[in-house]
Design an enzyme around this catalytic site. Structure first.
Site, PDB file in Angstrom:
ATOM      1  N   GLU A  34       0.767  -1.209   0.063  1.00 36.83           N
ATOM      2  CA  GLU A  34       0.063   0.024  -0.115  1.00 36.83           C
ATOM      3  C   GLU A  34       0.832   1.330   0.014  1.00 36.83           C
ATOM      4  O   GLU A  34       0.747   2.174   0.847  1.00 36.83           O
ATOM      5  CB  GLU A  34      -0.963  -0.118   1.213  1.00 36.83           C
ATOM      6  CG  GLU A  34      -1.756  -1.427   1.197  1.00 36.83           C
ATOM      7  CD  GLU A  34      -2.986  -1.658   2.414  1.00 36.83           C
ATOM      8  OE1 GLU A  34      -2.891  -0.745   3.198  1.00 36.83           O
ATOM      9  OE2 GLU A  34      -3.525  -2.653   2.313  1.00 36.83           O
ATOM     10  N   ASP A  49     -12.537  -9.757  -1.195  1.00 35.42           N
ATOM     11  CA  ASP A  49     -13.747  -9.764  -0.482  1.00 35.42           C
ATOM     12  C   ASP A  49     -14.775  -8.731  -1.156  1.00 35.42           C
ATOM     13  O   ASP A  49     -14.414  -8.038  -1.912  1.00 35.42           O
ATOM     14  CB  ASP A  49     -13.766  -9.850   0.876  1.00 35.42           C
ATOM     15  CG  ASP A  49     -12.963  -8.638   1.481  1.00 35.42           C
ATOM     16  OD1 ASP A  49     -12.941  -7.414   0.691  1.00 35.42           O
ATOM     17  OD2 ASP A  49     -12.282  -8.686   2.656  1.00 35.42           O
ATOM     18  N   HIS A  54     -10.805  -5.411  -2.508  1.00 35.02           N
ATOM     19  CA  HIS A  54     -11.666  -5.249  -1.433  1.00 35.02           C
ATOM     20  C   HIS A  54     -12.898  -4.463  -2.054  1.00 35.02           C
ATOM     21  O   HIS A  54     -12.904  -3.365  -2.076  1.00 35.02           O
ATOM     22  CB  HIS A  54     -11.070  -4.551  -0.215  1.00 35.02           C
ATOM     23  CG  HIS A  54     -10.059  -5.358   0.523  1.00 35.02           C
ATOM     24  ND1 HIS A  54     -10.490  -6.520   1.258  1.00 35.02           N
ATOM     25  CD2 HIS A  54      -8.727  -5.294   0.770  1.00 35.02           C
ATOM     26  CE1 HIS A  54      -9.132  -7.088   1.989  1.00 35.02           C
ATOM     27  NE2 HIS A  54      -8.155  -6.239   1.402  1.00 35.02           N
ATOM     28  N   GLU A  57      -6.620 -10.339  -1.904  1.00 34.01           N
ATOM     29  CA  GLU A  57      -7.203 -10.223  -0.667  1.00 34.01           C
ATOM     30  C   GLU A  57      -8.916  -9.958  -0.738  1.00 34.01           C
ATOM     31  O   GLU A  57      -9.569  -9.011  -0.304  1.00 34.01           O
ATOM     32  CB  GLU A  57      -6.684  -8.823   0.003  1.00 34.01           C
ATOM     33  CG  GLU A  57      -5.249  -8.827   0.527  1.00 34.01           C
ATOM     34  CD  GLU A  57      -4.787  -7.457   1.319  1.00 34.01           C
ATOM     35  OE1 GLU A  57      -5.464  -6.964   1.784  1.00 34.01           O
ATOM     36  OE2 GLU A  57      -3.701  -7.359   1.402  1.00 34.01           O
ATOM     37  N   ASN A  69       1.771  -4.338  -3.539  1.00 30.18           N
ATOM     38  CA  ASN A  69       0.650  -4.750  -3.226  1.00 30.18           C
ATOM     39  C   ASN A  69      -0.108  -3.706  -2.900  1.00 30.18           C
ATOM     40  O   ASN A  69       0.280  -2.624  -2.097  1.00 30.18           O
ATOM     41  CB  ASN A  69       0.569  -5.906  -2.081  1.00 30.18           C
ATOM     42  CG  ASN A  69      -0.576  -6.444  -1.886  1.00 30.18           C
ATOM     43  OD1 ASN A  69      -1.497  -7.131  -2.555  1.00 30.18           O
ATOM     44  ND2 ASN A  69      -1.414  -6.477  -0.367  1.00 30.18           N
TER      45      ASN A  69
HETATM   46  O1  9MR Z   1      -7.258  -8.737   8.191  1.00 28.71           O
HETATM   47  C1  9MR Z   1      -6.143  -7.690   8.880  1.00 28.71           C
HETATM   48  C2  9MR Z   1      -6.840  -7.472  10.317  1.00 28.71           C
HETATM   49  O2  9MR Z   1      -6.790  -8.457  11.196  1.00 28.71           O
HETATM   50  C3  9MR Z   1      -6.038  -6.214  10.686  1.00 28.71           C
HETATM   51  O3  9MR Z   1      -6.770  -5.708  11.792  1.00 28.71           O
HETATM   52  C4  9MR Z   1      -5.740  -5.088   9.701  1.00 28.71           C
HETATM   53  C5  9MR Z   1      -5.029  -3.877  10.315  1.00 28.71           C
HETATM   54  O4  9MR Z   1      -4.723  -3.187   9.338  1.00 28.71           O
HETATM   55  O5  9MR Z   1      -5.140  -5.598   8.581  1.00 28.71           O
HETATM   56  C6  9MR Z   1      -6.072  -6.527   8.096  1.00 28.71           C
HETATM   57  O6  9MR Z   1      -5.338  -6.902   6.801  1.00 28.71           O
HETATM   58  C7  9MR Z   1      -5.290  -5.762   5.945  1.00 28.71           C
HETATM   59  C8  9MR Z   1      -4.005  -6.149   4.970  1.00 28.71           C
HETATM   60  O7  9MR Z   1      -2.844  -6.577   5.784  1.00 28.71           O
HETATM   61  C9  9MR Z   1      -3.796  -5.269   4.037  1.00 28.71           C
HETATM   62  N1  9MR Z   1      -4.977  -4.708   3.029  1.00 28.71           N
HETATM   63  C10 9MR Z   1      -5.946  -4.751   3.855  1.00 28.71           C
HETATM   64  C11 9MR Z   1      -6.386  -5.667   4.962  1.00 28.71           C
HETATM   65  C12 9MR Z   1      -7.550  -5.270   5.593  1.00 28.71           C
HETATM   66  O8  9MR Z   1      -7.547  -4.231   6.619  1.00 28.71           O
END
Ligand code: 9MR
Length: 356
Positions: free
Chosen positions: A170, A277, A247, A275, A211
């Site tokens: 990101e 969803d 997402h 990722e 990513n």
């Molecule tokens: O799924 C992850 C969640 O458990 C955490 O609380 C969160 C914190 O930022 O991160 C989530 O995963 C993220 C991923 O690492 C990067 N892209 C977005 C995902 C959803 O927030």
């Protein structure tokens, strides 16, 4: 004679029937087993077997908590052939204080993956979020050294066990500018090339990715990612792939997903949906679930249509453990499995998009 022939004939016919039945049962028994196994397979294909038949993987994210979650764990091990640790390889877990490393949680995910014959997507080495506060308060002239040691130590620890690394996660704002995080503030744009080179030196066999989210369609942010990727490749920086987080909000999958993936693939890069969803405003009704099925179908079809698209990963296994309700109040139902681990219309649609 007639009677005797009849008797013999009739006896002989009786013996013949039994012999035929026995012979047939011997011949058909294994056939029946094979047929019913083949039938069961056809009736219950898995995402992983179907994806593999198309030269792709189908992955999921798992956290430590998900490893002992009953139905969810068993679905993870049977339906999916790739794992992305949800949190366990992020900086706040792996190096909570300067030089003190903790790979236990990540190792447990890797061990689950190995015992279920799944590949691992390492996630991630450099990210502005889930970054322990000590990194943010490191003097700027020491940030490069700290970043390089972190990458080297983590990528070396997992060397040979990780199929791909999200090396920088990101990096962009939605308008296409680079985020001014501690890495950018210390090194400028060059931190990205430096991170990729450092990761490559530590694990030359891993595919190295950038990513991000909101880069799935053609827009300012994906244009910026495209220009960066092109520039890095021109400079000989070891970049192998781009991860499209994906997402989505139900009904809002951009029409340009396939074309966008293809332009990155045309640069000679792998592409992956990392990722996936698709959140629905709750309660999810049947129209929403049908739209979600159609959204998942378009994403999977786009990946199948781009030969450099190596796979699709959903972010989590089921609705009960998804990050969505906690982050987007009022939304949920974002995965292919409901809260009771029953497959939803999106699951059946993906099976069918994969040729099942
Ligand atoms: O799924 C992850 C969640 O458990 C955490 O609380 C969160 C914190 O930022 O991160 C989530 O995963 C993220 C991923 O690492 C990067 N892209 C977005 C995902 C959803 O927030």
């Amino acid at each position: 004679m007639t009677t005797s022939r009849t008797l013999i004939g009739s006896r002989s016919t009786g013996i013949g029937s039994r012999a035929l039945a026995v012979a047939l049962s011997l011949v058909t028994a294994p056939l029946l087993v094979v047929t019913s196994a083949a039938h069961a397979h056809a009736a219950n294909p898995t995402l992983r077997s179907l994806a593999e038949a198309k030269g792709r993987y189908f992955g999921t994210a798992l956290t430590q908590g998900d490893l002992n979650a009953g139905g969810e764990t068993s679905i993870a091990g049977t339906q999916f052939d790739a794992v992305t640790p949800g949190n366990e390889m992020k900086w706040d877990t792996t190096e909570p204080s300067n030089g003190r490393y903790n790979f236990g949680p990540g190792d447990r995910i890797v061990s689950f993956a190995r015992s279920h014959n799944m590949r691992v997507r390492g996630h991630n080495l450099v990210w502005h979020s889930q970054l322990p506060s000590w990194v943010g308060s490191t003097p700027l002239n020491q940030v490069q050294r700290v970043m390089e040691s972190h990458i080297t130590t983590e990528a070396t620890h997992y060397k040979g066990q990780v199929y791909a690394w999200d090396v920088v996660n990101e990096p962009f704002n939605d308008n296409g500018s680079l985020r001014h995080d501690v890495f950018y503030n210390a090194m400028g744009t060059g931190y990205i090339a430096d991170a990729l080179r450092t990761a490559h030196a530590a694990d030359p066999g891993a595919k190295l990715y950038l990513n991000d989210y909101n880069i799935e369609g053609e827009n300012a942010k994906s244009n910026a990612m495209y220009n960066l990727a092109k520039q890095l490749l021109a400079q000989g920086v070891p970049l192998n792939g781009i991860g499209f987080e994906s997402h989505f909000v139900v009904g809002q999958v951009p029409a340009s997903v396939q074309a966008n993936m293809q332009r990155f693939a045309n640069l000679g890069l792998d592409v992956a949906v990392t990722e996936l969803d698709d959140r629905i405003h709750l309660p999810a009704g049947s129209a929403g679930l049908q739209q979600q099925a159609s959204d998942f179908t378009s994403v999977v079809r786009a990946c199948l249509a781009v030969s450099r698209c190596v796979g699709v990963s959903q972010w989590g296994v089921d609705d009960a453990h998804s990050w969505i309700p906690g982050t987007f109040p009022g939304y949920g139902a974002a995965t292919m499995y409901d809260g009771n681990d029953q497959p939803k219309p999106a699951y059946h649609a993906v099976v069918s998009a994969l040729g099942g």
